[in-house]
Design an enzyme around this catalytic site. Structure first.
Site, PDB file in Angstrom:
ATOM      1  CG  ASP A 184      -1.881   3.030  -3.308  1.00  0.00           C
ATOM      2  OD1 ASP A 184      -1.318   3.133  -2.202  1.00  0.00           O
ATOM      3  OD2 ASP A 184      -3.060   3.419  -3.512  1.00  0.00           O
ATOM      4  CB  CYS A 234      -0.742   5.984  10.839  1.00  0.00           C
ATOM      5  SG  CYS A 234      -2.013   6.224   9.595  1.00  0.00           S
ATOM      6  N   GLY A 270       4.412   7.014  -1.306  1.00  0.00           N
ATOM      7  CA  GLY A 270       5.751   6.482  -1.568  1.00  0.00           C
ATOM      8  C   GLY A 270       6.819   6.869  -0.558  1.00  0.00           C
ATOM      9  CG  ASP A 320      -8.006  -5.100  -3.635  1.00  0.00           C
ATOM     10  OD1 ASP A 320      -7.316  -5.154  -2.591  1.00  0.00           O
ATOM     11  OD2 ASP A 320      -9.250  -5.202  -3.641  1.00  0.00           O
ATOM     12  CB  CYS A 341      -0.876  -0.008   1.256  1.00  0.00           C
ATOM     13  SG  CYS A 341      -2.053  -1.366   1.264  1.00  0.00           S
ATOM     14  CB  ALA A 342       3.547   1.804  -2.388  1.00  0.00           C
ATOM     15  CE  LYS A 376       5.309   4.046   6.731  1.00  0.00           C
ATOM     16  NZ  LYS A 376       4.235   4.893   6.173  1.00  0.00           N
ATOM     17  CG  ASP A 429       2.034   2.193   5.722  1.00  0.00           C
ATOM     18  OD1 ASP A 429       1.504   2.144   6.839  1.00  0.00           O
ATOM     19  OD2 ASP A 429       2.496   3.237   5.225  1.00  0.00           O
TER      20      ASP A 429
HETATM   21  C1  LIG Z   1      -1.275   4.574   4.902  1.00  0.00           C
HETATM   22  S1  LIG Z   1      -1.371   4.904   3.212  1.00  0.00           S
HETATM   23  C2  LIG Z   1       0.198   4.364   2.679  1.00  0.00           C
HETATM   24  C3  LIG Z   1       1.321   5.350   2.918  1.00  0.00           C
HETATM   25  C4  LIG Z   1       2.618   4.939   2.226  1.00  0.00           C
HETATM   26  N1  LIG Z   1       3.010   3.593   2.603  1.00  0.00           N
HETATM   27  C5  LIG Z   1       3.756   5.903   2.507  1.00  0.00           C
HETATM   28  O1  LIG Z   1       4.571   5.619   3.405  1.00  0.00           O
HETATM   29  O2  LIG Z   1       3.851   6.927   1.833  1.00  0.00           O
HETATM   30  C6  LIG Z   1      -2.394   3.603   2.678  1.00  0.00           C
HETATM   31  C7  LIG Z   1      -2.484   3.435   1.174  1.00  0.00           C
HETATM   32  O3  LIG Z   1      -3.221   2.233   0.939  1.00  0.00           O
HETATM   33  C8  LIG Z   1      -3.864   2.367  -0.305  1.00  0.00           C
HETATM   34  N2  LIG Z   1      -4.893   1.307  -0.368  1.00  0.00           N
HETATM   35  C9  LIG Z   1      -6.115   1.298   0.203  1.00  0.00           C
HETATM   36  N3  LIG Z   1      -6.742   0.134  -0.063  1.00  0.00           N
HETATM   37  C10 LIG Z   1      -5.884  -0.596  -0.821  1.00  0.00           C
HETATM   38  C11 LIG Z   1      -5.958  -1.882  -1.414  1.00  0.00           C
HETATM   39  N4  LIG Z   1      -7.051  -2.650  -1.273  1.00  0.00           N
HETATM   40  N5  LIG Z   1      -4.900  -2.325  -2.122  1.00  0.00           N
HETATM   41  C12 LIG Z   1      -3.797  -1.553  -2.282  1.00  0.00           C
HETATM   42  N6  LIG Z   1      -3.680  -0.313  -1.748  1.00  0.00           N
HETATM   43  C13 LIG Z   1      -4.706   0.147  -1.020  1.00  0.00           C
HETATM   44  C14 LIG Z   1      -4.374   3.791  -0.281  1.00  0.00           C
HETATM   45  O4  LIG Z   1      -4.642   4.251  -1.587  1.00  0.00           O
HETATM   46  C15 LIG Z   1      -3.219   4.518   0.407  1.00  0.00           C
HETATM   47  O5  LIG Z   1      -2.373   5.069  -0.557  1.00  0.00           O
END
Ligand SMILES: C[S@@+](CC[C@H](N)C(=O)[O-])C[C@H]1O[C@@H](n2cnc3c(N)ncnc32)[C@H](O)[C@@H]1O
Length: 433
Positions: free
Chosen positions: A276, A374, A256, A302, A252-253, A258, A321
Site C-alpha cells: 500500500d 468499489c 487488509g 506505489d 492496494c491492500a 481482502k 483492489d
Molecule cells: C479500496 S482501498 C483497498 C481496500 C483493501 N483492499 C481491503 O480490502 O481492505 C484502496 C487502497 O489503495 C491504496 N492506494 C492508493 N494509491 C495507491 C498506489 N499508487 N499504490 C498502492 N496503493 C495505493 C490506498 O491507500 C488504499 O488503502
C-alpha cells in the site's frame, strides 16, 4: 459536550475542512460519555451528510438572503435542525429547542430568533417545499447533479434503485473464518448471544446482522473467528482462488480485509505481499492480521511504480483492489457525495490504467490478475478493462461465475443494495504468455 454541538463540530470538519466522516466522528465521539449520546451523534452526523444535498436545497428556499461566510456554522446548524424535523423520530419541539440552544455555545445568541424562525417556517411550509423538491432531481434524490446524471446515463433502468440504496443505511456484515468453524454454527452462536443474523446470499462466509452492534459484543471477535466486511468484498478471495505454493500480490491492500480473507482461504501460500502507498494504513493491516493470527509481507510502495519496491520475483496471482471513486459504497460513506468531484474521475482512471499496465509485468505467464473496484461508474470498470485489453496483447478476459451482479462485456458489476451488498466490480484477467 452537548450532542448537537458535537454534531456541528463533526459537520464543520467534513464540510469546511474536507475531512472524511469516519475520521471526524472518531475524533469527537470520545468526548461524549454516554453510549446513548454517542449513538445519537452517529445517527445525526450520518443523517445530515446522507441527505445534505436535499437539506441544502430546502434551506436555500427558506432563507431570504444567504448567510455571511463567517456564519457558516449557523448554516450547518440549520441543516442539522432540518434533518431532525424531516427524517428523525425526535419530537419537533425537542429538535427545534435543542438546535436553537446551540447558538448560545457558539456565542451567537443573536441568531436564536433566526434559527427558530427558519425551523418553524419549515414546519409550516413543508407541503409547498415538497412540491418544489419534486421538480429538482438532485435535491429530491439527495445526489450531486453530476453524479446523478452519470448514474442515469450508465444505469438507465437501475439508477432509481441505486439512489434509494445510497440513501439507506447499509447492514453490518461479517466474514466467518471458515477454518475455525462453519457459518451456520456462528449464526447459532450469535443467536445465543441475542443477536439476530442470517447467511448472505452469495459466497460461503458472509453473515448479515439484523442490527449493527459494537464488535466487542460479537462472539469470537477478539479470537479472530470473524471480521467485519461487506459481502461483495468477500467475493474477491474466492474469485482470485489462491492455490498452495502461490506467490500472491495484494497491490492496494490496506486496511487488509481482502488480504486476510485470501490467507484464511489458502493458508499454504508461499508468500502474500501486501502493498500500500500509505504507511499509516499499512499499519492497520498489521493490526488486523495480528488479531486474525495471519502473516503477510507488508510493503509501502506505489503499485504503478514497481521498480521502487519489487524484488524481481514474478507472482502467480495479483489482486488489484484499485483506488476509485467509491461510488459503490455511498451508503456506508455518504460523505462521498460531498467530497467526490466530477473532475476526480479522469485522474482516477489514469491511475488505474497505469497500475494495471505496471502490475501486468509482475505476473507469471498463466497467472491471474483480479481487478476490483468499489465503483459503479463504467469508465473505472468495464471501459477500464476494455482499455487495458486493447493495450496489451497477452491478456485474456475470463468470465466470472454467474448468479450475482450484472455481467458486462468485460467483468461483472454489483450495484449497491443488491442482495444486501455494496456496489462492487470484478474482472478476472489471465496472462496468456
Ligand atoms: C479500496 S482501498 C483497498 C481496500 C483493501 N483492499 C481491503 O480490502 O481492505 C484502496 C487502497 O489503495 C491504496 N492506494 C492508493 N494509491 C495507491 C498506489 N499508487 N499504490 C498502492 N496503493 C495505493 C490506498 O491507500 C488504499 O488503502
Amino acid at each position: 459536550m452537548n450532542v448537537r454541538l458535537a454534531c456541528l463540530r463533526v459537520l464543520q470538519q467534513i464540510v469546511q475542512q474536507g475531512q472524511n466522516l469516519d475520521n471526524a466522528l472518531d475524533g469527537i465521539l470520545p468526548q461524549l460519555d454516554q453510549v446513548r449520546d454517542q449513538a445519537l451523534l452517529q445517527h445525526l452526523c450520518y443523517g445530515v451528510i446522507r441527505w445534505y444535498p436535499q437539506l441544502d436545497f430546502l434551506l436555500g428556499q427558506l432563507l431570504h438572503k444567504p448567510l455571511k461566510k463567517k456564519d457558516a456554522d449557523l448554516r450547518l446548524l440549520l441543516l442539522l435542525g432540518l434533518y431532525q424535523l424531516r427524517f428523525s423520530r425526535i419530537p419537533a419541539h425537542a429538535a427545534v429547542g435543542e438546535t436553537v440552544a446551540v447558538t448560545q455555545s457558539l456565542n451567537k445568541a443573536w441568531a436564536r430568533g433566526m434559527v427558530n424562525a427558519v425551523l418553524r417556517n419549515y414546519q409550516r411550509q413543508q407541503a409547498e417545499l415538497d412540491i418544489k423538491l419534486e421538480q429538482d432531481a438532485p435535491a429530491r434524490t439527495a445526489h450531486p447533479a453530476w453524479l446523478l446524471t452519470h448514474l442515469q446515463q450508465a444505469w438507465p433502468d437501475q439508477w432509481e434503485a441505486i439512489v434509494e440504496a445510497n440513501n439507506t443505511q447499509a447492514p453490518m456484515s461479517l466474514r466467518v473464518n471458515r477454518r475455525l468453524g462453519t457459518r451456520d454454527d456462528y449464526i447459532k452462536r450469535l443467536a445465543a448471544a441475542g443477536l439476530e443474523a442470517r447467511a448472505a446470499a452469495h459466497g460461503d462466509s458472509g453473515v448479515i446482522l439484523a442490527e449493527p452492534c459494537p464488535v466487542d459484543r460479537l462472539p469470537g471477535f477478539a479470537e479472530g473467528q470473524i471480521a467485519v466486511q461487506d459481502v461483495a468484498a468477500q467475493l474477491a478471495a474466492p474469485l482470485l482462488d489462491p492455490q498452495p505454493g502461490d506467490r500472491i500480490l495484494d497491490a492496494c491492500a490496506a486496511p487488509g480485509g481482502k488480504t486476510a480473507h485470501l490467507l484464511e482461504q489458502q493458508p499454504a501460500v508461499q508468500e502474500l505481499v501486501a502493498l500500500d502507498i500509505d504507511s499509516r494504513r499499512l499499519e492497520r493491516i498489521a493490526q488486523n492480521l495480528s488479531r486474525l493470527n495471519l502473516q503477510a509481507t507488508r510493503l509501502v510502495g506505489d503499485a504503478a511504480r514497481p521498480d521502487d519496491w519489487w524484488d524481481g520475483q514474478l507472482f502467480d496471482r495479483i489482486l488489484l483492489d484499485a483506488p476509485c471513486s467509491a461510488t459503490g459504497v455511498i451508503r456506508r460513506h455518504p460523505d462521498i457525495k460531498l467530497h467526490r468531484r466530477q473532475r476526480d474521475i479522469p485522474a482516477l482512471c489514469a491511475t488505474q490504467h497505469a497500475m494495471l499496465l505496471a502490475l501486468w509485468n509482475l505476473l507469471k505467464p498463466g497467472g491471474t490478475l483480479l481487478y476490483a473496484t468499489c465503483s459503479i461508474l463504467p469508465e473505472e470498470n468495464r471501459q477500464q478493462v476494455e482499455h487495458f485489453l486493447a493495450a496489451v496483447d497477452n491478456a485474456r478476459h475470463v468470465a466470472l461465475p454467474t448468479g450475482w451482479g450484472h455481467a458486462q462485456s468485460a467483468g461483472q458489476q454489483i450495484l449497491p443494495g443488491e442482495d444486501d451488498m455494496d456496489g462492487f466490480y470484478y474482472a478476472r484477467l489471465v496472462k496468456t504468455s
